[in-house]
Design an enzyme around this catalytic site. Structure first.
Site, PDB file in Angstrom:
ATOM      1  CB  CYS A   1      -8.754  -4.591  -3.181  1.00  0.00           C
ATOM      2  SG  CYS A   1      -7.631  -3.179  -3.207  1.00  0.00           S
TER       3      CYS A   1
ATOM      4  CB  ALA B   1      -0.132  14.560   1.264  1.00  0.00           C
TER       5      ALA B   1
ATOM      6  CG  ASN C   1      -0.393  -0.278   2.601  1.00  0.00           C
ATOM      7  OD1 ASN C   1       0.434  -0.772   2.545  1.00  0.00           O
ATOM      8  ND2 ASN C   1      -1.046   0.668   3.367  1.00  0.00           N
TER       9      ASN C   1
ATOM     10  CE1 TYR D   1      -6.125   7.657   4.051  1.00  0.00           C
ATOM     11  CE2 TYR D   1      -8.358   8.700   4.230  1.00  0.00           C
ATOM     12  CZ  TYR D   1      -7.294   7.590   4.273  1.00  0.00           C
ATOM     13  OH  TYR D   1      -8.064   6.413   4.934  1.00  0.00           O
TER      14      TYR D   1
ATOM     15  CD  GLU E   1      -5.533  -5.830  -0.974  1.00  0.00           C
ATOM     16  OE1 GLU E   1      -5.790  -6.414   0.050  1.00  0.00           O
ATOM     17  OE2 GLU E   1      -4.919  -4.795  -1.029  1.00  0.00           O
TER      18      GLU E   1
ATOM     19  CB  CYS F   1      -5.369  -1.393  -1.843  1.00  0.00           C
ATOM     20  SG  CYS F   1      -6.560  -0.434  -1.192  1.00  0.00           S
TER      21      CYS F   1
END
Length: 139
Positions: free
Chosen positions: A97, A54, A50, A56, A63, A61
């Site tokens: 995912c 910043a 992962n 966000y 996966e 991820c």
């Protein structure tokens, strides 16, 4: 021709690669590292970690990173997936995912939920994403 990998060897290799990927995660905000390794139908391994951002939630991820590496490697069929994280609660793939995995894996594909100590539980894609929508729905 690629020889099939023995399950014990596959698991040991995947766990080692997942642990390395988890240790490389870029998680300055959550501090929660995840590593993922997928094994393709041809027996190749692809890993991801992962990566936070910043802005966000614009991270990636583990996966998704492993899937991108697989596609970049010229493959498109997941035979098994290993997801590794720490903590008391199982670290399963997020909803997005699960759908990304389903794009490249049939419902019976095993997803091994791991800690650095080993496999904690194995679930299928069908158990993680019941009544899923996949590529065959578009045919």
């Amino acid at each position: 021709m690629t020889q099939p990998i023995a399950i014990e060897t596959e698991q040991a290799s995947a766990l080692k690669l997942a642990k390395v990927a988890m240790q490389k995660a870029y998680v300055p905000y959550s501090g929660f590292s995840v590593g993922a390794v997928l094994v393709t139908q041809s027996g190749q391994f692809y890993s991801g970690c992962n990566v936070e951002n910043a802005a966000y939630p614009e991270g990636t991820c583990a996966e998704a990173g492993a899937i991108a590496a697989m596609v970049n490697g010229g493959e498109q069929a997941i035979a098994a997936l290993y997801v590794m994280g720490e903590g008391d609660v199982l670290v399963t793939p997020c909803g997005g995912c699960r759908q990304k995995i389903r794009e490249f894996a049939p419902p019976s594909t095993p997803v091994h939920i791991c800690s650095p100590d080993g496999i904690r539980q194995t679930l299928t894609i069908a158990e993680l994403l019941p009544a899923s929508f996949g590529p065959e729905n578009l045919k």
